[in-house]
Design an enzyme around this catalytic site. Structure first.
Site: not given
Length: 411
Positions: A48-49, A111, A113, A190
């Protein structure tokens, strides 16, 4: 079979390192193909980011850890990568996944996500035959516990995604987004979240573009007031807009300093991509204010203190989940014994039926009835002993019983 996790995340590795260890689906395939040659049985890659983590199982876990570390170092072309790596095994690795999935290890606690990203990582691993019984069970249990956490404590009740926090940071910098113009690049998860949040801010105009049209068209159907632009014209709008937000999954830079137009007013750029979409040298241009994911740590979420108070009771749920997983894992020792018992039952059934068919003259219909009765009787004969064996919590006692059963049945 033991379990380990190795990777980089936002706690130890800056974005310059994390983007070197980012994995697309094709690169996941390549990594698994390479590492399965080194006694690694199952693998799920979560990228992921804010993290890229390899979860894997092996009968030679320490060797596996060395091979994965070497692979990541070579992949990132970073000789000192090991100082940025998290390395956990056994219960620590399992607990880490539970925390990650519940959002406790995220840049913003809770979070919302990461749960979907963990689901996607598991689904891809299953579809690609990278994972098996052990990791599939582990990830499913982690997902189940994360849902329990969210339903019990409502930790993600308020928006807590990276895109939401990024917009909040921009709002703090600009003072208000009302009446501004924005360009969003990317129509994936996103980009979709960013668009949904920004449409609540009463901007004058929002432009949207994506390299491909499928996802773009879906968002345009939901948001009729959004203006689509051709992807190749993205530079042409920079002097018009006040805000540029990039959210693509491109492995390459999509905004380069040398191609930037002259800007006659302030441009706020929020790069939410990993690897980054925007060349860092663009921050040197007059009238540009550039932010990336690591800058989000400077945003103070008013709900953070509340979420931190919930960590202790949430960890109780997670710890119980870890114990339940290891209780299940312990019973998998029985799998070879159960398989041998089932083979033995099949042999008994076959030999008995052969004898009956040779000695009697019965119809095909009666044969089917006899086969059904024998299957049921043999299944019942081992069902209760297997059930009792699975209830044994003492590992040594279970090992003794497994040995005894194998000896008694000559397996």
């Amino acid at each position: 079979m033991e379990i380990a996790v190795i990777g980089v995340n936002h706690h130890l590795a800056p974005i310059e390192i994390r983007e070197k260890v980012s994995f697309t689906e094709s690169r996941k395939d390549e990594a698994v193909r390479t590492l399965k040659d080194y006694n690694i049985d199952e693998m799920v890659i979560l990228s992921t980011c804010n993290r890229s983590e390899f979860y894997f199982s092996s009968n030679h876990i320490n060797e596996g850890i060395e091979h994965v570390c070497d692979y990541l170092t070579q992949y990132a072309q970073c000789d000192n990568l090991k100082k940025y790596l998290i390395i956990k095994k056994d219960a620590d690795a399992v607990r880490h996944l539970y925390k990650v999935t519940a959002g406790l290890d995220s840049l913003v606690i809770g979070e919302d996500q990461i749960l979907g990203q963990v689901k996607d990582a598991l689904q891809y691993a299953m579809n690609s035959f990278h994972s098996g019984k052990l990791l599939n069970k582990l990830f499913r249990d982690a997902i189940t516990k994360a849902k329990q956490v969210k339903n019990t404590y409502k930790i993600s009740e308020n928006p807590t995604s990276i895109s939401y926090v990024g917009l909040k940071m921009l709002k703090n910098e600009i003072k208000t987004l009302e009446g501004k113009k924005a360009l969003i690049i990317g129509a994936g998860n996103m980009g979709s979240l960013t668009l949904r949040y920004i449409m609540d801010e009463n901007l004058e105009k929002v432009y949207l573009t994506n390299r491909t049209h499928n996802k773009l068209n879906i968002l345009l159907n939901d948001f009729k007031e959004v203006v689509p632009i051709p992807y190749e014209d993205r530079y042409d709008y920079l002097d018009e807009v006040d805000i540029l937000i990039t959210t693509t999954a491109s492995p390459h830079i999509i905004f380069k300093k040398e191609k930037m137009p002259v800007l006659n007013k302030k441009l706020y750029i929020l790069d939410l991509a990993l690897p980054r979409d925007v060349e860092k040298e663009i921050s040197e241009i007059d009238n540009v204010k550039l932010y990336d994911i690591d800058d989000l740590t400077k945003v103070i979420d008013k709900n953070i203190d509340y979420r931190r108070q919930l960590i202790e009771p949430i960890m109780e749920i997670i710890d119980s989940g870890v114990c339940e997983f290891y209780q299940w894992k312990c019973t998998t020792k029985l799998d070879p014994t159960i398989e041998q018992l089932q083979i033995r039952c099949e042999e008994i059934k076959r030999d008995t039926l052969d004898y009956i068919y040779k000695k009697t003259d019965i119809t095909i219909k009666d044969r089917k009835i006899i086969e059904k009765m024998m299957n049921s009787a043999l299944k019942k004969s081992i069902q209760k002993p297997i059930s009792n064996l699975k209830k044994i919590d003492d590992h040594e006692k279970l090992d003794d019983y497994i040995t005894m059963v194998n000896e008694l049945f000559g397996m």
